[in-house]
Scaffold this motif. Structure first.
Motif, PDB file in Angstrom:
ATOM      1  N   CYS A   8      42.622  35.863   6.880  1.00 47.53           N
ATOM      2  CA  CYS A   8      42.956  37.036   7.671  1.00 47.53           C
ATOM      3  C   CYS A   8      44.083  36.610   8.602  1.00 47.53           C
ATOM      4  O   CYS A   8      43.907  35.686   9.395  1.00 47.53           O
ATOM      5  N   HIS A   9      45.250  37.243   8.477  1.00 45.47           N
ATOM      6  CA  HIS A   9      46.404  36.866   9.289  1.00 45.47           C
ATOM      7  C   HIS A   9      46.412  37.645  10.597  1.00 45.47           C
ATOM      8  O   HIS A   9      46.179  38.854  10.611  1.00 45.47           O
ATOM      9  N   ILE A  10      46.675  36.931  11.684  1.00 46.92           N
ATOM     10  CA  ILE A  10      46.764  37.534  13.009  1.00 46.92           C
ATOM     11  C   ILE A  10      48.107  37.141  13.599  1.00 46.92           C
ATOM     12  O   ILE A  10      48.437  35.949  13.676  1.00 46.92           O
ATOM     13  N   THR A  11      48.879  38.135  14.001  1.00 44.83           N
ATOM     14  CA  THR A  11      50.189  37.893  14.592  1.00 44.83           C
ATOM     15  C   THR A  11      50.027  37.619  16.081  1.00 44.83           C
ATOM     16  O   THR A  11      49.333  38.363  16.779  1.00 44.83           O
ATOM     17  N   VAL A  12      50.671  36.566  16.555  1.00 43.81           N
ATOM     18  CA  VAL A  12      50.587  36.179  17.967  1.00 43.81           C
ATOM     19  C   VAL A  12      51.989  35.870  18.480  1.00 43.81           C
ATOM     20  O   VAL A  12      52.908  35.618  17.697  1.00 43.81           O
ATOM     21  N   ASP A  13      52.142  35.875  19.799  1.00 41.77           N
ATOM     22  CA  ASP A  13      53.458  35.570  20.365  1.00 41.77           C
ATOM     23  C   ASP A  13      53.511  34.210  21.053  1.00 41.77           C
ATOM     24  O   ASP A  13      54.588  33.684  21.276  1.00 41.77           O
ATOM     25  N   ASP A  14      52.372  33.636  21.372  1.00 46.79           N
ATOM     26  CA  ASP A  14      52.329  32.295  21.964  1.00 46.79           C
ATOM     27  C   ASP A  14      51.248  31.509  21.216  1.00 46.79           C
ATOM     28  O   ASP A  14      50.055  31.709  21.447  1.00 46.79           O
ATOM     29  N   MET A  15      51.691  30.646  20.326  1.00 46.12           N
ATOM     30  CA  MET A  15      50.754  29.949  19.449  1.00 46.12           C
ATOM     31  C   MET A  15      49.757  29.091  20.225  1.00 46.12           C
ATOM     32  O   MET A  15      48.567  29.086  19.903  1.00 46.12           O
ATOM     33  N   ASN A  16      50.211  28.381  21.231  1.00 53.45           N
ATOM     34  CA  ASN A  16      49.298  27.512  21.976  1.00 53.45           C
ATOM     35  C   ASN A  16      48.212  28.312  22.685  1.00 53.45           C
ATOM     36  O   ASN A  16      47.036  27.922  22.670  1.00 53.45           O
ATOM     37  N   GLU A  17      48.567  29.442  23.309  1.00 58.22           N
ATOM     38  CA  GLU A  17      47.558  30.291  23.951  1.00 58.22           C
ATOM     39  C   GLU A  17      46.594  30.858  22.918  1.00 58.22           C
ATOM     40  O   GLU A  17      45.389  30.921  23.151  1.00 58.22           O
ATOM     41  N   ALA A  18      47.124  31.294  21.779  1.00 55.73           N
ATOM     42  CA  ALA A  18      46.281  31.881  20.734  1.00 55.73           C
ATOM     43  C   ALA A  18      45.313  30.843  20.167  1.00 55.73           C
ATOM     44  O   ALA A  18      44.127  31.137  19.980  1.00 55.73           O
ATOM     45  N   VAL A  19      45.804  29.631  19.906  1.00 55.72           N
ATOM     46  CA  VAL A  19      44.925  28.580  19.387  1.00 55.72           C
ATOM     47  C   VAL A  19      43.807  28.301  20.386  1.00 55.72           C
ATOM     48  O   VAL A  19      42.633  28.212  20.008  1.00 55.72           O
ATOM     49  N   ALA A  20      44.136  28.192  21.656  1.00 55.23           N
ATOM     50  CA  ALA A  20      43.111  27.941  22.677  1.00 55.23           C
ATOM     51  C   ALA A  20      42.077  29.059  22.696  1.00 55.23           C
ATOM     52  O   ALA A  20      40.873  28.803  22.783  1.00 55.23           O
ATOM     53  N   PHE A  21      42.518  30.316  22.595  1.00 50.94           N
ATOM     54  CA  PHE A  21      41.596  31.457  22.607  1.00 50.94           C
ATOM     55  C   PHE A  21      40.646  31.406  21.408  1.00 50.94           C
ATOM     56  O   PHE A  21      39.427  31.490  21.565  1.00 50.94           O
ATOM     57  N   ARG A  23      40.030  28.902  19.280  1.00 52.85           N
ATOM     58  CA  ARG A  23      39.295  27.632  19.197  1.00 52.85           C
ATOM     59  C   ARG A  23      38.227  27.544  20.284  1.00 52.85           C
ATOM     60  O   ARG A  23      37.058  27.303  20.003  1.00 52.85           O
ATOM     61  N   ASP A  24      38.618  27.737  21.535  1.00 57.38           N
ATOM     62  CA  ASP A  24      37.698  27.542  22.653  1.00 57.38           C
ATOM     63  C   ASP A  24      36.829  28.771  22.922  1.00 57.38           C
ATOM     64  O   ASP A  24      35.644  28.640  23.201  1.00 57.38           O
ATOM     65  N   GLY A  25      37.415  29.948  22.841  1.00 55.02           N
ATOM     66  CA  GLY A  25      36.668  31.172  23.123  1.00 55.02           C
ATOM     67  C   GLY A  25      35.770  31.601  21.982  1.00 55.02           C
ATOM     68  O   GLY A  25      34.633  32.005  22.193  1.00 55.02           O
ATOM     69  N   LEU A  26      36.271  31.527  20.761  1.00 56.17           N
ATOM     70  CA  LEU A  26      35.491  31.973  19.613  1.00 56.17           C
ATOM     71  C   LEU A  26      34.833  30.820  18.870  1.00 56.17           C
ATOM     72  O   LEU A  26      34.103  31.033  17.917  1.00 56.17           O
ATOM     73  N   ALA A  27      35.090  29.599  19.294  1.00 52.06           N
ATOM     74  CA  ALA A  27      34.464  28.392  18.745  1.00 52.06           C
ATOM     75  C   ALA A  27      34.837  28.121  17.288  1.00 52.06           C
ATOM     76  O   ALA A  27      34.074  27.534  16.535  1.00 52.06           O
ATOM     77  N   PHE A  28      36.056  28.537  16.886  1.00 50.93           N
ATOM     78  CA  PHE A  28      36.551  28.187  15.563  1.00 50.93           C
ATOM     79  C   PHE A  28      37.162  26.794  15.614  1.00 50.93           C
ATOM     80  O   PHE A  28      37.603  26.331  16.663  1.00 50.93           O
ATOM     81  N   GLU A  29      37.198  26.139  14.461  1.00 48.60           N
ATOM     82  CA  GLU A  29      37.836  24.832  14.400  1.00 48.60           C
ATOM     83  C   GLU A  29      39.189  24.969  13.718  1.00 48.60           C
ATOM     84  O   GLU A  29      39.361  25.791  12.813  1.00 48.60           O
ATOM     85  N   VAL A  30      40.145  24.166  14.173  1.00 54.28           N
ATOM     86  CA  VAL A  30      41.466  24.157  13.565  1.00 54.28           C
ATOM     87  C   VAL A  30      41.365  23.428  12.236  1.00 54.28           C
ATOM     88  O   VAL A  30      40.883  22.297  12.173  1.00 54.28           O
ATOM     89  N   ARG A  31      41.787  24.096  11.174  1.00 55.05           N
ATOM     90  CA  ARG A  31      41.744  23.511   9.833  1.00 55.05           C
ATOM     91  C   ARG A  31      43.107  22.965   9.413  1.00 55.05           C
ATOM     92  O   ARG A  31      43.183  21.975   8.701  1.00 55.05           O
ATOM     93  N   SER A  32      44.179  23.650   9.826  1.00 56.58           N
ATOM     94  CA  SER A  32      45.521  23.141   9.542  1.00 56.58           C
ATOM     95  C   SER A  32      46.488  23.688  10.585  1.00 56.58           C
ATOM     96  O   SER A  32      46.256  24.742  11.175  1.00 56.58           O
ATOM     97  N   ASP A  33      47.548  22.939  10.805  1.00 57.04           N
ATOM     98  CA  ASP A  33      48.580  23.297  11.759  1.00 57.04           C
ATOM     99  C   ASP A  33      49.894  22.890  11.106  1.00 57.04           C
ATOM    100  O   ASP A  33      50.204  21.706  11.021  1.00 57.04           O
ATOM    101  N   VAL A  34      50.633  23.872  10.599  1.00 64.64           N
ATOM    102  CA  VAL A  34      51.801  23.600   9.771  1.00 64.64           C
ATOM    103  C   VAL A  34      53.042  24.230  10.398  1.00 64.64           C
ATOM    104  O   VAL A  34      52.996  25.381  10.833  1.00 64.64           O
ATOM    105  N   GLY A  35      54.123  23.479  10.419  1.00 68.34           N
ATOM    106  CA  GLY A  35      55.394  23.993  10.900  1.00 68.34           C
ATOM    107  C   GLY A  35      56.440  23.926   9.814  1.00 68.34           C
ATOM    108  O   GLY A  35      56.394  23.057   8.950  1.00 68.34           O
ATOM    109  N   ASP A  36      57.380  24.888   9.872  1.00 72.58           N
ATOM    110  CA  ASP A  36      58.455  24.913   8.888  1.00 72.58           C
ATOM    111  C   ASP A  36      59.631  25.685   9.483  1.00 72.58           C
ATOM    112  O   ASP A  36      59.497  26.859   9.811  1.00 72.58           O
ATOM    113  N   GLY A  37      60.750  25.024   9.651  1.00 74.08           N
ATOM    114  CA  GLY A  37      61.950  25.698  10.124  1.00 74.08           C
ATOM    115  C   GLY A  37      61.790  26.368  11.472  1.00 74.08           C
ATOM    116  O   GLY A  37      62.298  27.465  11.679  1.00 74.08           O
TER     117      GLY A  37
END
Length: 136
Positions: A8-21, A23-37
Motif C-alpha cells: 500500500c503506497h502512501i505519499t509523504v512530504d518528509d520521509m524522516n517524519e513519516a518513518v518515525a510516525f 515506525r514509532d506510532g504504529l509500531a511497524f518495522e522498517v523492511r527496506s530503505d532504498v534511494g535512487d536519484g
C-alpha cells in the motif's frame, strides 16, 4: 488464481517524519530503505501479524515533475485516500500514536455499525484511521 494485497503506497512530504510516525506510532518495522536519484522509498510492515506492507514515497518518486506537482497539491490539501488499520487494542494504540504528537482527528468512539474507531493525520496530512470490532 489467488490475489492478495502486497503493498500500500502512501505519499509523504518528509520521509524522516513519516518513518518515525509509522515506525514509532504504529509500531511497524522498517523492511527496506532504498534511494535512487535523490528519491527514497521506505517499506514498513507489521512485525506481529504480517500482511500488506506500507511503502512511503514522495510525490515525485518515480513520477514526472508535473505529476509530482499535481500529487503534492492533493497531499497538501489532505485529499489523498485515507488508510484504515484494524487494531486489537485501539485505546492503547491511540495513546501510543497520540504520544508522537500526531494531529488527533477523532478520539476512540463506539460506532453503531459494530466498531470502535479513531483517526489521526500523519505528518504529511494523510488521514489514518484505526478500527476495532466491538465485542458482544
Amino acid at each position: 488464481m489467488t490475489f492478495a494485497l502486497q503493498y500500500c503506497h502512501i505519499t509523504v512530504d518528509d520521509m524522516n517524519e513519516a518513518v518515525a510516525f509509522y515506525r514509532d506510532g504504529l509500531a511497524f518495522e522498517v523492511r527496506s530503505d532504498v534511494g535512487d536519484g535523490g528519491q527514497r522509498w521506505v517499506t514498513l510492515g507489521d512485525p506481529v501479524h504480517g500482511g500488506p506492507e506500507i511503502v512511503l514515497s514522495s510525490a515525485y518518486a518515480g513520477r514526472s515533475e508535473a505529476e509530482g506537482d499535481a500529487l503534492r497539491e492533493l497531499l497538501v490539501k489532505g485529499l489523498l485516500p485515507m488508510i484504515v488499520f484494524s487494531s486489537d487494542d485501539i485505546d492503547a494504540d491511540f495513546e501510543r500514536v497520540r504520544a508522537t504528537g500526531a494531529e488527533v482527528l477523532q478520539e476512540p468512539i463506539d460506532r453503531p455499525y459494530g466498531v470502535r474507531d479513531a483517526a489521526f493525520r500523519d505528518p504529511a496530512g494523510n488521514t489514518v484511521r484505526f478500527h476495532q470490532p466491538l465485542k458482544g
